[in-house]
Design a protein around this motif. Structure first.
Motif, PDB file in Angstrom:
ATOM      1  N   GLY A  47      16.704  16.645  -7.511  1.00  0.00           N
ATOM      2  CA  GLY A  47      18.069  16.127  -7.551  1.00  0.00           C
ATOM      3  C   GLY A  47      18.143  14.866  -8.395  1.00  0.00           C
ATOM      4  N   PRO A  48      19.317  14.296  -8.520  1.00  0.00           N
ATOM      5  CA  PRO A  48      19.489  13.114  -9.369  1.00  0.00           C
ATOM      6  C   PRO A  48      18.714  11.892  -8.883  1.00  0.00           C
ATOM      7  N   GLN A  49      18.324  11.853  -7.597  1.00  0.00           N
ATOM      8  CA  GLN A  49      17.593  10.695  -7.092  1.00  0.00           C
ATOM      9  C   GLN A  49      16.126  10.707  -7.514  1.00  0.00           C
ATOM     10  N   ALA A  50      15.612  11.857  -7.949  1.00  0.00           N
ATOM     11  CA  ALA A  50      14.202  11.950  -8.337  1.00  0.00           C
ATOM     12  C   ALA A  50      14.016  11.430  -9.756  1.00  0.00           C
ATOM     13  N   PRO A  51      12.939  10.686 -10.020  1.00  0.00           N
ATOM     14  CA  PRO A  51      12.704  10.188 -11.372  1.00  0.00           C
ATOM     15  C   PRO A  51      12.375  11.339 -12.321  1.00  0.00           C
ATOM     16  N   ALA A  52      12.726  11.173 -13.590  1.00  0.00           N
ATOM     17  CA  ALA A  52      12.469  12.210 -14.586  1.00  0.00           C
ATOM     18  C   ALA A  52      10.970  12.388 -14.816  1.00  0.00           C
ATOM     19  N   THR A  53      10.233  11.280 -14.772  1.00  0.00           N
ATOM     20  CA  THR A  53       8.779  11.348 -14.890  1.00  0.00           C
ATOM     21  C   THR A  53       8.183  10.723 -13.643  1.00  0.00           C
ATOM     22  N   PRO A  54       7.083  11.274 -13.175  1.00  0.00           N
ATOM     23  CA  PRO A  54       6.491  10.718 -11.955  1.00  0.00           C
ATOM     24  C   PRO A  54       6.081   9.269 -12.162  1.00  0.00           C
ATOM     25  N   SER A  55       6.407   8.433 -11.185  1.00  0.00           N
ATOM     26  CA  SER A  55       5.990   7.043 -11.259  1.00  0.00           C
ATOM     27  C   SER A  55       4.673   6.892 -10.523  1.00  0.00           C
ATOM     28  N   ARG A  56       3.913   5.928 -10.928  1.00  0.00           N
ATOM     29  CA  ARG A  56       2.617   5.695 -10.302  1.00  0.00           C
ATOM     30  C   ARG A  56       2.833   5.032  -8.948  1.00  0.00           C
ATOM     31  N   PRO A  57       2.212   5.561  -7.874  1.00  0.00           N
ATOM     32  CA  PRO A  57       2.407   4.952  -6.566  1.00  0.00           C
ATOM     33  C   PRO A  57       1.803   3.555  -6.507  1.00  0.00           C
ATOM     34  N   LYS A  58       2.361   2.721  -5.640  1.00  0.00           N
ATOM     35  CA  LYS A  58       1.834   1.380  -5.451  1.00  0.00           C
ATOM     36  C   LYS A  58       0.429   1.480  -4.873  1.00  0.00           C
ATOM     37  N   ALA A  59      -0.383   0.498  -5.176  1.00  0.00           N
ATOM     38  CA  ALA A  59      -1.767   0.508  -4.686  1.00  0.00           C
ATOM     39  C   ALA A  59      -1.827   0.484  -3.163  1.00  0.00           C
ATOM     40  N   ASP A  60      -0.785  -0.051  -2.518  1.00  0.00           N
ATOM     41  CA  ASP A  60      -0.784  -0.146  -1.061  1.00  0.00           C
ATOM     42  C   ASP A  60       0.075   0.950  -0.445  1.00  0.00           C
ATOM     43  N   GLY A  61       0.224   2.060  -1.123  1.00  0.00           N
ATOM     44  CA  GLY A  61       1.040   3.161  -0.617  1.00  0.00           C
ATOM     45  C   GLY A  61       0.334   3.907   0.500  1.00  0.00           C
ATOM     46  N   LEU A  62       0.820   5.072   0.783  1.00  0.00           N
ATOM     47  CA  LEU A  62       0.296   5.888   1.877  1.00  0.00           C
ATOM     48  C   LEU A  62      -1.192   6.155   1.715  1.00  0.00           C
ATOM     49  N   GLY A  63      -1.638   6.441   0.500  1.00  0.00           N
ATOM     50  CA  GLY A  63      -3.056   6.703   0.273  1.00  0.00           C
ATOM     51  C   GLY A  63      -3.932   5.508   0.617  1.00  0.00           C
ATOM     52  N   GLY A  64      -3.496   4.322   0.208  1.00  0.00           N
ATOM     53  CA  GLY A  64      -4.259   3.110   0.514  1.00  0.00           C
ATOM     54  C   GLY A  64      -4.300   2.822   2.001  1.00  0.00           C
ATOM     55  N   ARG A  65      -3.162   2.978   2.659  1.00  0.00           N
ATOM     56  CA  ARG A  65      -3.117   2.749   4.112  1.00  0.00           C
ATOM     57  C   ARG A  65      -3.967   3.770   4.848  1.00  0.00           C
ATOM     58  N   THR A  66      -3.930   5.024   4.391  1.00  0.00           N
ATOM     59  CA  THR A  66      -4.725   6.070   5.032  1.00  0.00           C
ATOM     60  C   THR A  66      -6.209   5.786   4.873  1.00  0.00           C
ATOM     61  N   THR A  67      -6.621   5.390   3.672  1.00  0.00           N
ATOM     62  CA  THR A  67      -8.029   5.085   3.436  1.00  0.00           C
ATOM     63  C   THR A  67      -8.493   3.954   4.344  1.00  0.00           C
ATOM     64  N   ARG A  68      -7.687   2.891   4.434  1.00  0.00           N
ATOM     65  CA  ARG A  68      -8.055   1.773   5.304  1.00  0.00           C
ATOM     66  C   ARG A  68      -8.126   2.213   6.758  1.00  0.00           C
ATOM     67  N   TRP A  69      -7.200   3.063   7.186  1.00  0.00           N
ATOM     68  CA  TRP A  69      -7.199   3.553   8.561  1.00  0.00           C
ATOM     69  C   TRP A  69      -8.457   4.383   8.829  1.00  0.00           C
ATOM     70  N   LEU A  70      -8.807   5.275   7.890  1.00  0.00           N
ATOM     71  CA  LEU A  70      -9.989   6.114   8.068  1.00  0.00           C
ATOM     72  C   LEU A  70     -11.275   5.271   8.123  1.00  0.00           C
ATOM     73  N   ARG A  71     -11.310   4.198   7.362  1.00  0.00           N
ATOM     74  CA  ARG A  71     -12.482   3.321   7.375  1.00  0.00           C
ATOM     75  C   ARG A  71     -12.541   2.490   8.648  1.00  0.00           C
ATOM     76  N   GLY A  72     -11.415   2.362   9.340  1.00  0.00           N
ATOM     77  CA  GLY A  72     -11.365   1.553  10.555  1.00  0.00           C
ATOM     78  C   GLY A  72     -11.021   0.107  10.297  1.00  0.00           C
ATOM     79  N   ASP A  73     -10.459  -0.184   9.096  1.00  0.00           N
ATOM     80  CA  ASP A  73     -10.058  -1.558   8.802  1.00  0.00           C
ATOM     81  C   ASP A  73      -8.954  -1.980   9.750  1.00  0.00           C
ATOM     82  N   PRO A  74      -8.886  -3.273  10.096  1.00  0.00           N
ATOM     83  CA  PRO A  74      -7.799  -3.746  10.961  1.00  0.00           C
ATOM     84  C   PRO A  74      -6.470  -3.658  10.221  1.00  0.00           C
ATOM     85  N   PRO A  75      -5.370  -3.425  10.951  1.00  0.00           N
ATOM     86  CA  PRO A  75      -4.054  -3.351  10.291  1.00  0.00           C
ATOM     87  C   PRO A  75      -3.707  -4.680   9.639  1.00  0.00           C
ATOM     88  N   SER A  76      -3.028  -4.608   8.488  1.00  0.00           N
ATOM     89  CA  SER A  76      -2.660  -5.847   7.785  1.00  0.00           C
ATOM     90  C   SER A  76      -1.302  -6.321   8.203  1.00  0.00           C
TER      91      SER A  76
END
Length: 76
Positions: A47-76
């Motif tokens: 739809g019109p809300q989606a960017p025409a080209t994929p944007s790069r996710p922020k370093a602290d996005g879901l992937g970063g939070r998931t990795t920290r959670w899997l490692r057992g890092d304390p929440p920030s």
């Protein structure tokens, strides 16, 4: 319909009595992801809300939070 920003920036509620997140909340979100992917697989267009080209996710996005959670890092 989900956007890539919604997936990247999604946060989940921590559980009270054990380490992790509320399973039901994550299941509901993944149901939305599956619904969106099926829409695109069947020829749907963003739809019109989606960017025409994929944007790069922020370093602290879901992937970063998931990795920290899997490692057992304390929440920030």
């Amino acid at each position: 319909m989900l956007t890539s920003d919604e997936v990247t920036n999604r946060t989940f509620t921590s559980t009270s009595f054990r380490r992790g997140y509320e399973e039901r909340e994550i299941d509901d979100f993944l149901d939305q992801v599956v619904e969106t992917l099926r829409y695109y697989e069947q020829g749907g267009r963003p739809g019109p809300q989606a960017p025409a080209t994929p944007s790069r996710p922020k370093a602290d996005g879901l992937g970063g939070r998931t990795t920290r959670w899997l490692r057992g890092d304390p929440p920030s």
